[in-house]
Design a protein around this motif. Structure first.
Motif, mmCIF file in Angstrom:
data_model
loop_
_atom_site.group_PDB
_atom_site.id
_atom_site.type_symbol
_atom_site.label_atom_id
_atom_site.label_comp_id
_atom_site.label_asym_id
_atom_site.label_seq_id
_atom_site.Cartn_x
_atom_site.Cartn_y
_atom_site.Cartn_z
ATOM 1 N N LEU A 8 0.850 -1.309 -0.066
ATOM 2 C CA LEU A 8 0.150 -0.330 -0.361
ATOM 3 C C LEU A 8 0.269 1.280 -0.255
ATOM 4 C CD1 LEU A 8 -2.981 -0.766 2.162
ATOM 5 C CD2 LEU A 8 -2.828 -0.441 -0.481
ATOM 6 N N ASN A 9 1.915 1.437 0.867
ATOM 7 C CA ASN A 9 2.653 2.423 0.686
ATOM 8 C C ASN A 9 3.386 2.619 -0.841
ATOM 9 O OD1 ASN A 9 2.430 2.813 2.993
ATOM 10 N ND2 ASN A 9 4.203 1.697 4.367
ATOM 11 N N ILE A 10 3.563 1.193 -0.710
ATOM 12 C CA ILE A 10 4.473 1.493 -2.535
ATOM 13 C C ILE A 10 3.372 2.583 -3.308
ATOM 14 C CG2 ILE A 10 5.249 0.779 -4.483
ATOM 15 C CD1 ILE A 10 7.484 0.398 -2.750
ATOM 16 N N LEU A 11 2.332 2.074 -2.883
ATOM 17 C CA LEU A 11 1.295 2.135 -4.551
ATOM 18 C C LEU A 11 0.792 3.803 -3.805
ATOM 19 C CD1 LEU A 11 -0.564 0.312 -6.378
ATOM 20 C CD2 LEU A 11 -1.989 0.536 -5.024
ATOM 21 N N ALA A 12 0.887 4.350 -2.921
ATOM 22 C CA ALA A 12 0.321 5.304 -2.351
ATOM 23 C C ALA A 12 1.954 6.150 -2.763
ATOM 24 C CB ALA A 12 0.576 5.266 -0.484
ATOM 25 N N VAL A 13 2.958 5.998 -2.905
ATOM 26 C CA VAL A 13 4.435 7.061 -3.225
ATOM 27 C C VAL A 13 4.489 7.021 -4.426
ATOM 28 C CG1 VAL A 13 6.906 6.987 -3.459
ATOM 29 C CG2 VAL A 13 5.353 6.124 -1.308
ATOM 30 N N PHE A 14 3.745 5.528 -5.605
ATOM 31 C CA PHE A 14 3.943 5.532 -6.716
ATOM 32 C C PHE A 14 3.011 6.109 -7.030
ATOM 33 C CE2 PHE A 14 1.876 4.083 -10.835
ATOM 34 C CZ PHE A 14 2.731 4.019 -11.327
ATOM 35 N N ILE A 15 1.359 6.681 -6.687
ATOM 36 C CA ILE A 15 0.384 7.707 -7.254
ATOM 37 C C ILE A 15 0.661 9.436 -6.917
ATOM 38 C CG2 ILE A 15 -2.595 7.560 -6.143
ATOM 39 C CD1 ILE A 15 -2.805 5.276 -6.008
ATOM 40 N N THR A 16 1.196 9.080 -5.252
ATOM 41 C CA THR A 16 1.838 10.778 -5.282
ATOM 42 C C THR A 16 2.221 11.121 -6.447
ATOM 43 O OG1 THR A 16 1.246 10.074 -3.022
ATOM 44 C CG2 THR A 16 1.967 12.094 -3.941
ATOM 45 N N VAL A 17 3.376 10.482 -7.365
ATOM 46 C CA VAL A 17 4.675 10.597 -7.716
ATOM 47 C C VAL A 17 3.714 11.049 -9.054
ATOM 48 C CG1 VAL A 17 6.221 10.280 -9.577
ATOM 49 C CG2 VAL A 17 6.789 9.552 -6.417
ATOM 50 N N LEU A 18 3.225 10.149 -9.385
ATOM 51 C CA LEU A 18 2.230 10.338 -11.085
ATOM 52 C C LEU A 18 1.461 11.314 -10.780
ATOM 53 C CD1 LEU A 18 1.750 8.301 -13.310
ATOM 54 C CD2 LEU A 18 -0.367 7.532 -12.442
ATOM 55 N N VAL A 19 0.115 11.797 -9.472
ATOM 56 C CA VAL A 19 0.255 13.109 -9.680
ATOM 57 C C VAL A 19 0.677 14.332 -9.793
ATOM 58 C CG1 VAL A 19 -1.668 14.130 -8.502
ATOM 59 C CG2 VAL A 19 -2.411 12.143 -8.275
ATOM 60 N N GLY A 20 1.559 14.087 -9.323
ATOM 61 C CA GLY A 20 2.510 14.849 -8.869
ATOM 62 C C GLY A 20 3.293 14.941 -10.520
ATOM 63 N N VAL A 21 3.442 14.699 -11.138
ATOM 64 C CA VAL A 21 4.019 14.459 -12.536
ATOM 65 C C VAL A 21 2.938 14.877 -13.606
ATOM 66 C CG1 VAL A 21 4.331 12.982 -14.748
ATOM 67 C CG2 VAL A 21 5.850 13.218 -12.751
ATOM 68 N N ILE A 22 1.757 14.323 -13.371
ATOM 69 C CA ILE A 22 0.734 14.867 -14.423
ATOM 70 C C ILE A 22 0.460 16.129 -13.995
ATOM 71 C CG2 ILE A 22 -1.730 14.989 -14.783
ATOM 72 C CD1 ILE A 22 -1.920 11.462 -14.351
ATOM 73 N N VAL A 23 0.377 16.799 -12.426
ATOM 74 C CA VAL A 23 -0.150 18.593 -12.096
ATOM 75 C C VAL A 23 0.996 19.427 -13.350
ATOM 76 C CG1 VAL A 23 -0.284 20.315 -10.259
ATOM 77 C CG2 VAL A 23 -1.781 17.721 -10.322
ATOM 78 N N TYR A 24 2.417 18.400 -12.517
ATOM 79 C CA TYR A 24 3.713 19.692 -13.135
ATOM 80 C C TYR A 24 3.228 19.415 -15.116
ATOM 81 C CZ TYR A 24 7.869 21.008 -15.209
ATOM 82 O OH TYR A 24 8.332 21.657 -15.792
ATOM 83 N N PHE A 25 2.759 18.965 -15.457
ATOM 84 C CA PHE A 25 2.538 18.769 -16.930
ATOM 85 C C PHE A 25 1.866 19.443 -17.110
ATOM 86 C CE2 PHE A 25 6.377 15.484 -17.764
ATOM 87 C CZ PHE A 25 6.844 16.352 -18.507
ATOM 88 N N LYS A 26 0.864 19.585 -16.869
ATOM 89 C CA LYS A 26 -0.997 20.264 -16.712
ATOM 90 C C LYS A 26 -0.361 21.499 -16.985
ATOM 91 C CE LYS A 26 -4.201 18.235 -17.016
ATOM 92 N NZ LYS A 26 -5.302 17.554 -18.569
#
Ligand code: HEM
Length: 516
Positions: A8-26
């Motif tokens: 779950l922790n890995i998943l949370a980190v992955f989702i946070t990074v993914l959301v971060g990347v998407i927000v950055y690119f937006k």
């Protein structure tokens, strides 16, 4: 349970990074909106250039779509994303004039990758920047004067012998010619001869090494595309840190060896030949170009002399920038002349008149062919070999009559193909009409709407030579042969999306009939 928590922790980190990347690119993709420059609808990864990245269109066509979208809304400029990279597009000829000429100090560089240490052939004029470019341009400019063109003319005219032989074979055997390949071999022989001092004989031998490696420079495979994208997306100091090389090592080795051999041979034997290589040797050994036959001896050095690597890079760019552009121009000219027999006949009449007056093919005869000049200008309008010009903004710049500031480092483009096919400047743009280049028609058009050679201080240095070799090639063909389009040419003609240079998909195939 422990594993589940860990997962779950890995998943949370992955989702946070993914959301971060998407927000950055937006946020990144709103760059032009934040600056107040009209924009389109960029998407993640592809930006606005999905069709281009997926090879569904050429770069010229892609930029024409952008141009039309911005212009139809009355905008004088716009901002797009080439993949993730922001590109400013100038639409209005006045803004274009500022970028290419008036405010050149802000847009001096092309922004191409250069690594003189690990990839010496990248250190050529097209890539050089700032003071280095300025100094090199000043040194090379005297090699392209009309006087120098005149001196080199015979070397150039000699290459028509091989051209005629190939055309003769085709006429005799009734076999169609792939004219781009023939002109590619013709210009390879010319530039090989005048820039490298080597008889390439690629017209006689299509498998000649020079032709093979010359073609290889332009064959951009998948890795080549990735490499090119890297040079736009990754800061150049980082690429240099990793000793990134743009040219494949076999290509670089071939050209470096060829140049080194010629230089050594000429220096050792004090050889004089009327070509670019002689002038480059003067720049290497004496620091300046002179009108005499000396390549070594007294040091007249007024500025720094060229090093061996610098000489090699300049000889290489004459080849790189000179062979494919001119062969493309001649190919499109013959395509249009094949489908416009009245223009072909008119041009042939001029060639015959002028050659009768001058008795033979001379530099002066070429200068007398005014209709030929118009045919070439119109060809370069419809099919500019380089369909988009690029610049890097080198100093923050306020766009004229706006408060918009372009930031240092941003890429700037001029959509040449789009301007050349804009009905506002060229009514009925699909029509091939050399009379568009009559004096009065040229005067009636706004400036900076015909840009096949670029403009301003960074305009093509080989313009005269490019026009000259195109005139010579067309004269040699049209004087002796009537040409028609062969059915192997794919109609309607479309542009090859795999090539940066404006070329026909499937090539241009011609039937050749000898004129007695
Ligand atoms: C029909 C033939 C040709 C066409 C259409 C053409 C087109 C161009 C264009 C569009 C540029 C960029 C200009 C800009 O950024 O504003 C350029 C630059 C250049 N061309 Fe050509 N070219 C042709 C022939 C040649 C020939 C024959 C040579 C050399 C023998 C040559 C050497 C160069 C060089 C060295 C540059 C870089 C100039 C600089 O950055 O200072 N070109 N050319």
């Amino acid at each position: 349970m422990l594993l589940n928590n860990f997962t779950l922790n890995i998943l949370a980190v992955f989702i946070t990074v993914l959301v971060g990347v998407i927000v950055y690119f937006k946020w990144h993709l709103s760059y032009w909106d934040r600056l107040g420059v009209p924009s389109l609808s960029p998407v993640l990864f592809f930006g606005d250039t999905k069709n281009l990245i997926l090879s569904k269109c050429t770069i010229g066509e892609q930029f024409r779509v952008f141009y039309n979208k911005f212009k139809s809304k009355g905008y004088k400029h716009g901002g797009i994303f080439f993949g993730p990279i922001p590109f400013y597009i100038a639409i209005d000829p006045e803004i274009i004039k500022h970028i290419l000429q008036k405010d050149f100090q802000h847009f001096m560089n092309h922004g191409y990758y250069i690594n003189e240490e690990d990839d010496p052939l990248t250190g050529h004029l097209l890539n050089l920047e700032n003071v280095k470019w300025k100094n090199m341009r000043a040194k090379l400019t005297p090699t392209f004067t009309s006087g120098k063109m005149k001196i080199m003319f015979q070397t150039l005219a000699d290459c028509t012998t091989g051209l005629k032989k190939v055309m003769d074979d085709s006429a005799l055997n009734h076999t169609p010619v792939d004219i781009k390949d023939i002109f590619g071999r013709f210009t390879t022989d010319i530039i090989g001869s005048v820039a490298f001092g080597i008889e390439c004989n690629s017209l006689e031998n299509p498998d000649a090494e020079f032709r093979k490696y010359g073609k290889k420079v332009f064959e951009i495979d998948f890795f080549g595309r990735i490499k090119t994208l890297c040079t736009f997306a990754i800061p150049h100091p980082i690429l240099r840190l990793f000793r990134f090389k743009f040219y494949n090592s076999d290509v670089a080795t071939f050209f470096m060896d060829a140049i080194r051999e010629t230089v050594n041979y000429r220096e050792k034997n004090n050889i004089y030949r009327k070509d670019f290589m002689h002038l480059l040797l003067q720049l290497k050994n004496r620091g300046l170009v002179t009108d005499d036959e000396k390549i070594t001896g007294d040091k007249d050095i007024v500025t720094e002399a060229l090093t061996m690597n610098e000489l090699a890079a300049q000889a290489f760019v004459f080849f790189l920038a000179g062979f494919e552009t001119s062969s493309t121009a001649m190919t499109w000219a013959l395509y249009e002349l094949a489908i416009n027999p009245d223009v072909q006949q008119k041009l042939r009449a001029e060639i015959n008149d002028v050659l009768r007056k001058h008795n033979k093919l001379t530099y002066e005869a070429m200068m007398d062919m005014t209709y030929m000049e118009k045919v070439i200008c119109e060809t370069l309008r419809k099919y500019p070999p380089i369909p988009v010009l690029t610049r890097k903004c080198t100093k923050d710049y306020t766009i004229p009559n706006t408060s918009i500031q372009l930031q240092r480092g941003v890429s700037v483009s001029v959509p040449v193909l789009a301007l050349h096919t804009d009905p506002e400047y060229y009514p009925n743009p699909e029509k091939f009409d050399p009379d568009r280049f009559n004096d009065e028609n040229v005067k009636a058009r706004p400036g900076f709407t015909w840009l096949p050679f670029g403009e301003g201080p960074r305009i093509c240095i080989g313009l005269r030579f490019g026009l000259l070799q195109s005139k010579v090639g067309l004269t040699a063909v049209l004087k002796h042969y009537r040409i028609k389009l062969n059915h192997k040419t794919q109609l309607p003609v479309t542009l090859n999306p795999r090539s940066f240079i404006t070329s026909a998909k499937g090539g241009v195939w011609l039937d050749v009939e000898k004129i007695d």
